[in-house]
Design a protein around this motif. Sequence first.
Motif, PDB file in Angstrom:
ATOM      1  N   UNK A 277       0.818  -1.197   0.000  1.00  0.00           N
ATOM      2  CA  UNK A 277       0.000   0.000   0.000  1.00  0.00           C
ATOM      3  C   UNK A 277       0.859   1.256   0.000  1.00  0.00           C
ATOM      4  N   UNK A 278       2.175   1.106  -0.180  1.00  0.00           N
ATOM      5  CA  UNK A 278       3.089   2.248  -0.136  1.00  0.00           C
ATOM      6  C   UNK A 278       2.762   3.224  -1.261  1.00  0.00           C
ATOM      7  N   UNK A 279       2.934   4.502  -0.951  1.00  0.00           N
ATOM      8  CA  UNK A 279       2.691   5.541  -1.947  1.00  0.00           C
ATOM      9  C   UNK A 279       3.655   6.693  -1.705  1.00  0.00           C
ATOM     10  N   UNK A 280       3.408   7.829  -2.338  1.00  0.00           N
ATOM     11  CA  UNK A 280       4.319   8.962  -2.279  1.00  0.00           C
ATOM     12  C   UNK A 280       4.519   9.470  -0.855  1.00  0.00           C
ATOM     13  N   UNK A 281       3.548   9.269   0.009  1.00  0.00           N
ATOM     14  CA  UNK A 281       3.693   9.694   1.407  1.00  0.00           C
ATOM     15  C   UNK A 281       4.783   8.892   2.124  1.00  0.00           C
ATOM     16  N   UNK A 282       5.140   7.740   1.583  1.00  0.00           N
ATOM     17  CA  UNK A 282       6.149   6.879   2.192  1.00  0.00           C
ATOM     18  C   UNK A 282       7.542   7.118   1.620  1.00  0.00           C
ATOM     19  N   UNK A 283       7.687   8.145   0.807  1.00  0.00           N
ATOM     20  CA  UNK A 283       8.964   8.418   0.136  1.00  0.00           C
ATOM     21  C   UNK A 283      10.123   8.540   1.133  1.00  0.00           C
ATOM     22  N   UNK A 284       9.898   9.204   2.249  1.00  0.00           N
ATOM     23  CA  UNK A 284      10.965   9.370   3.241  1.00  0.00           C
ATOM     24  C   UNK A 284      11.393   8.029   3.820  1.00  0.00           C
ATOM     25  N   UNK A 285      10.427   7.147   4.064  1.00  0.00           N
ATOM     26  CA  UNK A 285      10.770   5.810   4.562  1.00  0.00           C
ATOM     27  C   UNK A 285      11.579   5.027   3.531  1.00  0.00           C
ATOM     28  N   UNK A 286      11.194   5.137   2.273  1.00  0.00           N
ATOM     29  CA  UNK A 286      11.921   4.428   1.215  1.00  0.00           C
ATOM     30  C   UNK A 286      13.345   4.983   1.114  1.00  0.00           C
ATOM     31  N   UNK A 287      13.484   6.296   1.214  1.00  0.00           N
ATOM     32  CA  UNK A 287      14.824   6.893   1.202  1.00  0.00           C
ATOM     33  C   UNK A 287      15.650   6.360   2.362  1.00  0.00           C
ATOM     34  N   UNK A 288      15.059   6.336   3.542  1.00  0.00           N
ATOM     35  CA  UNK A 288      15.773   5.836   4.719  1.00  0.00           C
ATOM     36  C   UNK A 288      16.193   4.383   4.521  1.00  0.00           C
ATOM     37  N   UNK A 289      15.325   3.584   3.935  1.00  0.00           N
ATOM     38  CA  UNK A 289      15.659   2.192   3.648  1.00  0.00           C
ATOM     39  C   UNK A 289      16.858   2.117   2.707  1.00  0.00           C
TER      40      UNK A 289
END
Length: 144
Positions: free
Chosen positions: A34-46
Amino acid sequence: MKIKDLPDEPPKYMEGIARYMWRRIVPMLKENSFANEMDKTLVEALCYNYRALRDSAKSIDEHGTQFETFDYFTDDNGKIVDKELKAIKKNPAVDSLDKATKNIRAISSELGLTPQSRADLLKLSDPDDDDEDSPFGGDDDDEF
């Protein structure tokens, strides 16, 4: 307001192995979570934690988990004439690897990338069947 998908391309400032990880992980997220653009910071951190993991592993491969430090003794001309073992120290990359691994695990769980988090997300996406299959019947609490 429509929530945008995660962008396929990593941010311009992201380099190296972090960019590689972005390109690897975003298609999976788009397809299976369900990831979307709001999760961009989490994806960057990953992605950055993955880079830290790889950098730390490389340091451990090159220098080991521990290293020796020495006191050097020189003559009047500055030439080393003797050395004495001063200490054996832990490679700081060991702690960095451990921290990056923990961060990756936590972020992956948040994004639905672990087996348990995927199972939890699937439970959320199933419509509630009002306990019809329950051996205790439905939820008619009015009868009591």
